[in-house]
Design an enzyme around this catalytic site. Structure first.
Site, PDB file in Angstrom:
ATOM      1  N   LYS A  25      -6.851  -4.953  -2.931  1.00  0.00           N
ATOM      2  CA  LYS A  25      -7.568  -5.465  -1.768  1.00  0.00           C
ATOM      3  C   LYS A  25      -8.540  -4.421  -1.228  1.00  0.00           C
ATOM      4  CE  LYS A  25      -3.982  -4.110   1.406  1.00  0.00           C
ATOM      5  NZ  LYS A  25      -4.865  -3.101   1.993  1.00  0.00           N
TER       6      LYS A  25
ATOM      7  N   CYS B 122      -2.188  -2.431   7.681  1.00  0.00           N
ATOM      8  CA  CYS B 122      -2.088  -3.435   6.617  1.00  0.00           C
ATOM      9  C   CYS B 122      -0.809  -4.266   6.684  1.00  0.00           C
ATOM     10  CB  CYS B 122      -2.299  -2.792   5.259  1.00  0.00           C
ATOM     11  SG  CYS B 122      -4.045  -2.372   5.042  1.00  0.00           S
TER      12      CYS B 122
ATOM     13  N   HIS C  35     -10.574   0.603  -2.858  1.00  0.00           N
ATOM     14  CA  HIS C  35     -11.948   0.563  -2.367  1.00  0.00           C
ATOM     15  C   HIS C  35     -12.953   1.118  -3.378  1.00  0.00           C
ATOM     16  CE1 HIS C  35     -10.396  -0.517   1.528  1.00  0.00           C
ATOM     17  NE2 HIS C  35      -9.735   0.613   1.681  1.00  0.00           N
TER      18      HIS C  35
ATOM     19  N   ASP D 132       0.769  -1.258   0.000  1.00  0.00           N
ATOM     20  CA  ASP D 132       0.000   0.000   0.000  1.00  0.00           C
ATOM     21  C   ASP D 132       0.801   1.310   0.000  1.00  0.00           C
ATOM     22  OD1 ASP D 132      -1.950  -1.913   0.207  1.00  0.00           O
ATOM     23  OD2 ASP D 132      -2.884  -1.133   2.023  1.00  0.00           O
TER      24      ASP D 132
END
Ligand code: VGL
Ligand code: ZN
Length: 196
Positions: A96, A140, A54, A10
């Site tokens: 994800k 994460c 997202h 990320d």
């Protein structure tokens, strides 16, 4: 056969200073991560990247009962990888937090463009040892590392290449991994391990 891989979690604009969920100092680890990427590439070892990806409305966001302001909404600038991150052409990218009812904290929830899971890709490449970097240490990176351990991977967290939201909590997270048998390494340690 290669058995080591680098996992970069990320490193996206929204998790860097100025982003929707900017981690202070989050951009400072990028040059170090680039060094790790070079090192793994030079040894022909695989490099995996995850991205928080997202939908614009999700149970992960406050407005629907979650913990976070909107961030990393797919196909927006905040969700893009930081422009300083050197992503090799042959890298595997896993998205994800894609579905509107999951947080997607762990890299193992991610899927690539063919819907392969990280676990599938790692098994395919006979990877059994992960070197983990990225953002954020206390979210994460933590969940990804925990799940990697549960799944039986050897784990190495790259402490000079990860940064947390809460710095004290992040320290504790790293201590906990060390107690559970994970290794905490820095660039020089990994150079010595990988370079003949
Ligand atoms: C993350 C908070 C919300 C992370 C993702 O990548 O650490 N943190 N979503
Ligand atoms: Zn998120």
């Amino acid at each position: 056969m290669s058995n080591k891989a680098l996992l970069v979690v990320d490193v996206q604009n929204d998790f860097c200073p100025g982003g929707a969920l900017g981690v202070s100092g989050g951009n400072k680890i990028i040059p170090v991560i680039n060094e790790y990427i070079k090192l793994f590439q030079n040894q022909n070892l695989p490099v995996f990247f995850t991205r928080d990806w997202h939908p614009d409305s999700t149970a992960h966001f406050k407005e629907k009962g979650g913990d976070w302001p909107p961030h990393c909404i797919r196909n927006t600038p905040g969700a893009e990888f930081h422009p300083d991150l050197n992503i090799p052409d042959n890298a595997d990218i896993l998205s994800k937090g894609v579905s509107p009812d999951t947080d997607g904290y762990s890299a193992f929830e991610g899927i690539d463009e063919n819907e392969n899971s990280l676990d599938t890709l790692l098994k395919e490449k006979e990877v059994d040892t992960l070197y983990i970097a990225g953002l954020a240490t206390d979210f994460c990176v933590r969940f990804s590392t925990q799940e990697a351990m549960q799944k039986g991977y050897e784990i190495n967290v790259l402490t000079d290449a990860t940064e947390g939201v809460d710095k004290d909590a992040s320290k504790e997270v790293l201590d906990t991994f060390a107690k559970k048998g994970g290794r905490l390494l820095q660039l020089d340690d990994v150079k010595q391990e990988l370079e003949p």
